[in-house]
Write a protein that holds these residues in place. Structure first.
Motif, PDB file in Angstrom:
ATOM      1  N   LEU A  51       3.776  41.655   2.691  1.00  0.00           N
ATOM      2  CA  LEU A  51       3.595  41.139   4.057  1.00  0.00           C
ATOM      3  C   LEU A  51       4.102  42.093   5.129  1.00  0.00           C
ATOM      4  O   LEU A  51       3.432  42.346   6.128  1.00  0.00           O
ATOM      5  CB  LEU A  51       4.286  39.776   4.221  1.00  0.00           C
ATOM      6  CG  LEU A  51       4.261  39.262   5.654  1.00  0.00           C
ATOM      7  CD1 LEU A  51       2.837  39.042   6.125  1.00  0.00           C
ATOM      8  CD2 LEU A  51       5.081  38.015   5.820  1.00  0.00           C
ATOM      9  N   THR A  64      -3.216  38.260  17.460  1.00  0.00           N
ATOM     10  CA  THR A  64      -4.356  38.522  16.581  1.00  0.00           C
ATOM     11  C   THR A  64      -5.470  37.501  16.786  1.00  0.00           C
ATOM     12  O   THR A  64      -5.220  36.299  16.787  1.00  0.00           O
ATOM     13  CB  THR A  64      -3.873  38.450  15.112  1.00  0.00           C
ATOM     14  OG1 THR A  64      -2.748  39.311  14.982  1.00  0.00           O
ATOM     15  CG2 THR A  64      -4.959  38.857  14.152  1.00  0.00           C
ATOM     16  N   SER A 120      -5.595  44.591  14.840  1.00  0.00           N
ATOM     17  CA  SER A 120      -5.084  45.930  15.154  1.00  0.00           C
ATOM     18  C   SER A 120      -5.524  46.326  16.558  1.00  0.00           C
ATOM     19  O   SER A 120      -4.736  46.834  17.359  1.00  0.00           O
ATOM     20  CB  SER A 120      -5.616  46.951  14.147  1.00  0.00           C
ATOM     21  OG  SER A 120      -5.348  46.546  12.830  1.00  0.00           O
ATOM     22  N   SER A 159       1.736  29.507   9.144  1.00  0.00           N
ATOM     23  CA  SER A 159       0.996  30.397  10.043  1.00  0.00           C
ATOM     24  C   SER A 159      -0.279  29.665  10.414  1.00  0.00           C
ATOM     25  O   SER A 159      -1.045  29.276   9.531  1.00  0.00           O
ATOM     26  CB  SER A 159       0.651  31.723   9.361  1.00  0.00           C
ATOM     27  OG  SER A 159       1.825  32.427   9.049  1.00  0.00           O
ATOM     28  N   PHE A 208      -4.075  34.204  13.942  1.00  0.00           N
ATOM     29  CA  PHE A 208      -2.771  34.090  13.277  1.00  0.00           C
ATOM     30  C   PHE A 208      -1.738  33.756  14.346  1.00  0.00           C
ATOM     31  O   PHE A 208      -1.604  34.498  15.320  1.00  0.00           O
ATOM     32  CB  PHE A 208      -2.337  35.405  12.624  1.00  0.00           C
ATOM     33  CG  PHE A 208      -2.903  35.674  11.263  1.00  0.00           C
ATOM     34  CD1 PHE A 208      -2.259  35.241  10.118  1.00  0.00           C
ATOM     35  CD2 PHE A 208      -4.086  36.379  11.119  1.00  0.00           C
ATOM     36  CE1 PHE A 208      -2.764  35.500   8.858  1.00  0.00           C
ATOM     37  CE2 PHE A 208      -4.614  36.649   9.868  1.00  0.00           C
ATOM     38  CZ  PHE A 208      -3.959  36.203   8.727  1.00  0.00           C
ATOM     39  N   CYS A 209      -1.006  32.690  14.143  1.00  0.00           N
ATOM     40  CA  CYS A 209       0.101  32.373  15.041  1.00  0.00           C
ATOM     41  C   CYS A 209       1.162  31.691  14.171  1.00  0.00           C
ATOM     42  O   CYS A 209       1.058  30.505  13.852  1.00  0.00           O
ATOM     43  CB  CYS A 209      -0.383  31.460  16.164  1.00  0.00           C
ATOM     44  SG  CYS A 209       0.938  30.960  17.262  1.00  0.00           S
ATOM     45  N   TRP A 253       1.781  42.904   8.721  1.00  0.00           N
ATOM     46  CA  TRP A 253       1.874  42.408  10.112  1.00  0.00           C
ATOM     47  C   TRP A 253       2.632  43.404  10.992  1.00  0.00           C
ATOM     48  O   TRP A 253       3.316  44.281  10.502  1.00  0.00           O
ATOM     49  CB  TRP A 253       2.435  40.979  10.157  1.00  0.00           C
ATOM     50  CG  TRP A 253       3.913  40.798  10.108  1.00  0.00           C
ATOM     51  CD1 TRP A 253       4.740  41.238   9.135  1.00  0.00           C
ATOM     52  CD2 TRP A 253       4.729  40.132  11.072  1.00  0.00           C
ATOM     53  NE1 TRP A 253       6.021  40.871   9.426  1.00  0.00           N
ATOM     54  CE2 TRP A 253       6.044  40.189  10.609  1.00  0.00           C
ATOM     55  CE3 TRP A 253       4.460  39.486  12.284  1.00  0.00           C
ATOM     56  CZ2 TRP A 253       7.108  39.634  11.316  1.00  0.00           C
ATOM     57  CZ3 TRP A 253       5.516  38.922  12.987  1.00  0.00           C
ATOM     58  CH2 TRP A 253       6.815  39.002  12.508  1.00  0.00           C
ATOM     59  N   GLU A 254       2.418  43.246  12.277  1.00  0.00           N
ATOM     60  CA  GLU A 254       3.007  44.159  13.282  1.00  0.00           C
ATOM     61  C   GLU A 254       2.557  45.600  13.052  1.00  0.00           C
ATOM     62  O   GLU A 254       3.338  46.533  13.158  1.00  0.00           O
ATOM     63  CB  GLU A 254       4.540  44.076  13.273  1.00  0.00           C
ATOM     64  CG  GLU A 254       5.081  42.713  13.627  1.00  0.00           C
ATOM     65  CD  GLU A 254       4.606  42.229  14.978  1.00  0.00           C
ATOM     66  OE1 GLU A 254       3.544  42.665  15.447  1.00  0.00           O
ATOM     67  OE2 GLU A 254       5.294  41.376  15.560  1.00  0.00           O
ATOM     68  N   GLY A 255       1.289  45.757  12.704  1.00  0.00           N
ATOM     69  CA  GLY A 255       0.727  47.089  12.476  1.00  0.00           C
ATOM     70  C   GLY A 255       0.604  47.333  10.996  1.00  0.00           C
ATOM     71  O   GLY A 255       1.603  47.609  10.322  1.00  0.00           O
ATOM     72  N   SER A 256      -0.613  47.199  10.475  1.00  0.00           N
ATOM     73  CA  SER A 256      -0.823  47.443   9.046  1.00  0.00           C
ATOM     74  C   SER A 256      -0.661  48.936   8.761  1.00  0.00           C
ATOM     75  O   SER A 256      -0.633  49.744   9.690  1.00  0.00           O
ATOM     76  CB  SER A 256      -2.220  46.983   8.640  1.00  0.00           C
ATOM     77  OG  SER A 256      -2.406  45.658   9.060  1.00  0.00           O
TER      78      SER A 256
HETATM   79  C1  LIG Z   1       1.481  36.010   7.055  1.00  0.00           C
HETATM   80  C2  LIG Z   1       0.985  36.594   8.339  1.00  0.00           C
HETATM   81  C3  LIG Z   1       1.522  36.160   9.525  1.00  0.00           C
HETATM   82  C4  LIG Z   1       1.049  36.654  10.731  1.00  0.00           C
HETATM   83  N1  LIG Z   1       1.573  36.162  11.896  1.00  0.00           N
HETATM   84  C5  LIG Z   1       1.064  36.598  13.070  1.00  0.00           C
HETATM   85  C6  LIG Z   1       1.541  36.064  14.313  1.00  0.00           C
HETATM   86  O1  LIG Z   1       2.446  35.217  14.342  1.00  0.00           O
HETATM   87  N2  LIG Z   1       0.985  36.493  15.456  1.00  0.00           N
HETATM   88  C7  LIG Z   1      -0.008  37.434  15.473  1.00  0.00           C
HETATM   89  O2  LIG Z   1      -0.464  37.797  16.543  1.00  0.00           O
HETATM   90  N3  LIG Z   1      -0.477  37.964  14.327  1.00  0.00           N
HETATM   91  C8  LIG Z   1       0.032  37.573  13.131  1.00  0.00           C
HETATM   92  N4  LIG Z   1      -0.451  38.090  11.956  1.00  0.00           N
HETATM   93  C9  LIG Z   1      -1.578  38.992  12.010  1.00  0.00           C
HETATM   94  C10 LIG Z   1      -1.263  40.437  11.709  1.00  0.00           C
HETATM   95  O3  LIG Z   1      -0.441  40.998  12.693  1.00  0.00           O
HETATM   96  C11 LIG Z   1      -2.614  41.133  11.555  1.00  0.00           C
HETATM   97  O4  LIG Z   1      -3.210  40.635  10.377  1.00  0.00           O
HETATM   98  C12 LIG Z   1      -2.491  42.629  11.511  1.00  0.00           C
HETATM   99  O5  LIG Z   1      -2.063  43.131  12.741  1.00  0.00           O
HETATM  100  C13 LIG Z   1      -3.822  43.292  11.141  1.00  0.00           C
HETATM  101  O6  LIG Z   1      -4.869  42.805  11.926  1.00  0.00           O
HETATM  102  P1  LIG Z   1      -6.197  42.240  11.236  1.00  0.00           P
HETATM  103  O7  LIG Z   1      -5.794  41.270  10.193  1.00  0.00           O
HETATM  104  O8  LIG Z   1      -7.141  41.775  12.254  1.00  0.00           O
HETATM  105  O9  LIG Z   1      -6.811  43.493  10.491  1.00  0.00           O
HETATM  106  P2  LIG Z   1      -7.824  44.659  11.088  1.00  0.00           P
HETATM  107  O10 LIG Z   1      -7.374  44.956  12.460  1.00  0.00           O
HETATM  108  O11 LIG Z   1      -9.193  44.137  10.880  1.00  0.00           O
HETATM  109  O12 LIG Z   1      -7.492  45.799  10.123  1.00  0.00           O
HETATM  110  C14 LIG Z   1      -7.930  45.807   8.755  1.00  0.00           C
HETATM  111  C15 LIG Z   1      -7.445  47.082   8.093  1.00  0.00           C
HETATM  112  O13 LIG Z   1      -7.962  48.212   8.788  1.00  0.00           O
HETATM  113  C16 LIG Z   1      -6.908  49.111   9.098  1.00  0.00           C
HETATM  114  N5  LIG Z   1      -7.260  49.798  10.354  1.00  0.00           N
HETATM  115  C17 LIG Z   1      -7.360  49.276  11.584  1.00  0.00           C
HETATM  116  N6  LIG Z   1      -7.664  50.235  12.472  1.00  0.00           N
HETATM  117  C18 LIG Z   1      -7.768  51.395  11.785  1.00  0.00           C
HETATM  118  C19 LIG Z   1      -8.067  52.749  12.144  1.00  0.00           C
HETATM  119  N7  LIG Z   1      -8.307  53.091  13.406  1.00  0.00           N
HETATM  120  N8  LIG Z   1      -8.071  53.681  11.166  1.00  0.00           N
HETATM  121  C20 LIG Z   1      -7.814  53.351   9.890  1.00  0.00           C
HETATM  122  N9  LIG Z   1      -7.541  52.085   9.484  1.00  0.00           N
HETATM  123  C21 LIG Z   1      -7.517  51.130  10.435  1.00  0.00           C
HETATM  124  C22 LIG Z   1      -5.662  48.284   9.188  1.00  0.00           C
HETATM  125  O14 LIG Z   1      -4.508  49.066   8.907  1.00  0.00           O
HETATM  126  C23 LIG Z   1      -5.923  47.239   8.100  1.00  0.00           C
HETATM  127  O15 LIG Z   1      -5.511  47.753   6.863  1.00  0.00           O
HETATM  128  C24 LIG Z   1       0.023  37.628  10.744  1.00  0.00           C
HETATM  129  C25 LIG Z   1      -0.489  38.096   9.537  1.00  0.00           C
HETATM  130  C26 LIG Z   1      -0.022  37.594   8.338  1.00  0.00           C
HETATM  131  C27 LIG Z   1      -0.611  38.092   7.056  1.00  0.00           C
END
Ligand SMILES: Cc1cc2nc3c(=O)[nH]c(=O)nc-3n(C[C@H](O)[C@H](O)[C@H](O)COP(=O)(O)OP(=O)(O)OC[C@H]3O[C@@H](n4cnc5c(N)ncnc54)[C@H](O)[C@@H]3O)c2cc1C
Length: 567
Positions: free
Chosen positions: A429, A189, A195, A275, A223-224, A433-436
């Motif tokens: 949580l 991320t 995403s 994190s 985020f790492c 993570w791993e796909g919202s």
């Molecule tokens: C506690 C915590 C630990 C984490 N640890 C790690 C880690 O170790 N390594 C790592 O790489 N990441 C990590 N993450 C990051 C996490 O994987 C991301 O936050 C997550 O994948 C979403 O990405 P983003 O936050 O950039 O949200 P965005 O990509 O900005 O998305 C925001 C919202 O929009 C929605 N969305 C996105 N695309 C679409 C679409 N096409 N249509 C409709 N809705 C959409 C998403 O579902 C989400 O609800 C962590 C997050 C948390 C909270």
């Protein structure tokens, strides 16, 4: 002078009707878990599961969980003389929890264990142990998940897999090859998006001639988690496109790799795990998988962590409903134990149904993952739909479940000492993570559209329960119609279906498993309350609050079956 009356005892200090701590019990005394693990081929591990269950339910483990969360990790960017060290200092209790998890092989042991059911055994143990504390489950899950992705680089896998699978917790920053055991994390991320990882801006340039050798990574990750891990899978834009790399914290010569920890996140959920935001300043990393194939490579890691998200949410539900049932069995109101009041019984039974369905499906998916890994194409096809659907639905149900479980403890449930606020704060949580939520639901749509055998595998799984319950049969027919409608859908409608389908698929799979394997009282109440259509059924299905089970539900049987109040 007036006479001073003799001091009276302080009657206000007498404590009545408060519930003794829930400790000293076997977390693995969970019929849905034990039965599912046995069916999925891990019955041979029941002894270890109970051993771990007793450890998870022990008072001193709970104390470690409390301490690890009340003393959050601290980032030390520099030493006293100004050198960068980029270390995170954890409370000793964190190390006890993580050491126990690794010592029991919850991180990666099944990858080195050829026994059928090894992955199910690990899934069941992860479910049990994560009820002790959820935060340290993050590095455990990531280490488990890194192995299948790492196998895309056979040389690296040969070097590191034995150390990743070793049941030895060896913290501290030292060259990986010299450690007794390793932990791994991932950094995908970035600030501008998590995403849409293809939009990542982190760059990778070959450090020498040839594309297959080490690269220099430059960029940031937003985020790492678990930044004290030894190895990280990182996505970066290489000359041939987005590529996956293995980046060690410490280089083979003992020097620190150029991975700078900028700050730690101030997060909603558990406080035990760190994190970090990180920057790579020409950090050395080695390619994993083909150049330009970063997403398909790291997706192997993502799908294993998605399974742990389902397991983790199911574990949280079980923890919540056990705490709620225990409390209400020991507290009285209006002259009776709370649990004996019909409406409280109905709330607890409803929470228990949700928990049993989540556990049963999670372990079924773990079985499918194990078999798919050994080449079972039908199980792989089932997983393509069932895993994103369950990741979406089960993880989304967790916060609602935690909120209701917490409320069973009344005001005490809102107070940190009860442990329920931690459960509640952590509950969203797994969906993020791993796909919202939306992303996993859209992944489900993609899988169904691209590979027709995915829908066939779902139908085959549901057919195993055909004819056993008319509501399930009707739900299976509705699902078939929804799936058939996907082909013709266009415009926004084509995506609006995604979340609905995730719910439909998960509920149908859960109902089918319960109808086949759970006591009739459980299966009947689940179908009546979640699939709708029955006399006196809840009007809105699972969208309505818990505790709206239909009239005539066998509440007592459901509660007894789940062995909610520890023996
Ligand atoms: C506690 C915590 C630990 C984490 N640890 C790690 C880690 O170790 N390594 C790592 O790489 N990441 C990590 N993450 C990051 C996490 O994987 C991301 O936050 C997550 O994948 C979403 O990405 P983003 O936050 O950039 O949200 P965005 O990509 O900005 O998305 C925001 C919202 O929009 C929605 N969305 C996105 N695309 C679409 C679409 N096409 N249509 C409709 N809705 C959409 C998403 O579902 C989400 O609800 C962590 C997050 C948390 C909270």
């Amino acid at each position: 002078m007036t006479t001073v009356p003799a001091a009276r005892p302080h009657a206000t200090h007498e404590v009545l009707n408060q519930v003794p701590p829930l400790a000293g019990y076997d977390v693995a005394d969970d019929p849905a878990l034990l039965e599912a693990a046995g069916r999925e081929g891990a019955g041979w591990d029941a002894g270890r599961l109970h051993e771990l269950g007793l450890l998870a339910g022990a008072a001193d483990t709970q104390e470690h969980a409390r301490l690890a969360n009340e003393h959050p990790p601290v980032l030390r960017t520099h030493d006293a003389r100004g050198h960068r060290i980029d270390e995170v200092e954890f409370h000793p209790s964190w190390h006890v929890l993580l050491g126990t998890a690794v010592g029991h092989g919850l991180h990666a042991a099944p990858w080195a264990d050829a026994r059928p059911g090894a992955h199910v055994a690990r899934a069941a143990a992860f479910y049990v142990w994560s009820q002790a504390e959820a935060g340290h489950g993050c590095p455990v899950s990531m280490t488990y998940a890194v192995v299948p992705a790492l196998r895309h680089a056979p040389d690296l896998a040969q070097q590191f897999e034995p150390l990743l699978t070793a049941a030895a917790y060896d913290p501290g920053l030292r060259p990986p090859a010299g450690k007794a055991g390793l932990l791994a994390g991932m950094a995908m991320t970035e600030k501008q998006g998590g995403s849409d990882v293809r939009a990542g801006t982190t760059r990778a340039e070959p450090a020498g001639p040839g594309a297959g050798g080490p690269h220099l990574i430059t960029g940031h990750k937003w985020f790492c988690s678990a930044p004290m891990s030894d190895l990280f899978l990182v996505l970066a834009q290489a000359p041939d496109g987005l590529t996956c790399f293995l980046l060690p914290r410490v280089l083979p010569d003992g020097s620190r790799n150029a991975m700078r920890l900028q700050r730690l996140k101030d997060k909603l959920g558990n406080r035990s795990n760190a994190s970090a935001e990180v920057e790579f300043d020409g950090a050395l990393a080695w390619p994993v998988g083909a150049a330009g194939r970063g997403v398909p490579t790291i997706i192997e890691m993502v799908s294993a962590t998605r399974l742990d998200c389902v397991l983790g949410s199911a574990a949280g539900m079980r923890r919540g409903v056990v705490a709620a049932a225990y409390y209400t069995a020991h507290r009285q109101a209006f002259g009776k134990d709370l649990i004996a009041w019909p409406l409280m019984g109905s709330v607890l039974a409803d929470l228990s149904l949700e928990s049993e369905a989540a556990t049963t499906l999670a372990i079924r998916l773990a079985g499918a993952a194990g078999r798919a890994g050994r080449g079972d194409a039908a199980e792989a096809a089932l997983l393509r739909a069932a895993l994103p659907a369950a990741k979406h639905w089960v993880c989304k149900r967790a916060p609602l479940h935690a909120a209701e479980a917490l409320e069973c403890l009344g005001g005490n449930g809102y107070v940190e000492e009860s442990g329920m606020p931690r459960l509640y704060r952590d509950s969203p949580l797994n969906s993020i993570w791993e796909g919202s939520g939306n992303v996993t639901a859209l992944d489900l749509l993609r899988a169904l559209r691209r590979q027709p055998d995915t829908a066939d595998a779902l139908a085959a799984e549901l057919a195993l329960a055909a004819g056993a319950d008319r509501r399930l049969d009707a739900a299976a027919r509705r699902l078939e119609t929804s799936l058939a409608g996907l082909a013709g859908a266009a415009g926004p409608d084509a995506e609006y279906a995604a979340r609905r389908l995730a719910g439909q698929i998960t509920l149908a799979l859960q109902a089918a498993l319960l109808v086949r394997h759970a006591p009739a009282a459980v299966a009947d109440a689940f179908c009546a309350s979640r699939l709708g259509g029955g006399e006196g059924a809840a009007p809105g299905g699972p969208g309505v609050p818990f505790g709206t089970l239909p009239d005539g539900t066998a509440v007592g049987e459901i509660l007894d079956r789940a062995r909610l109040v520890p023996r």
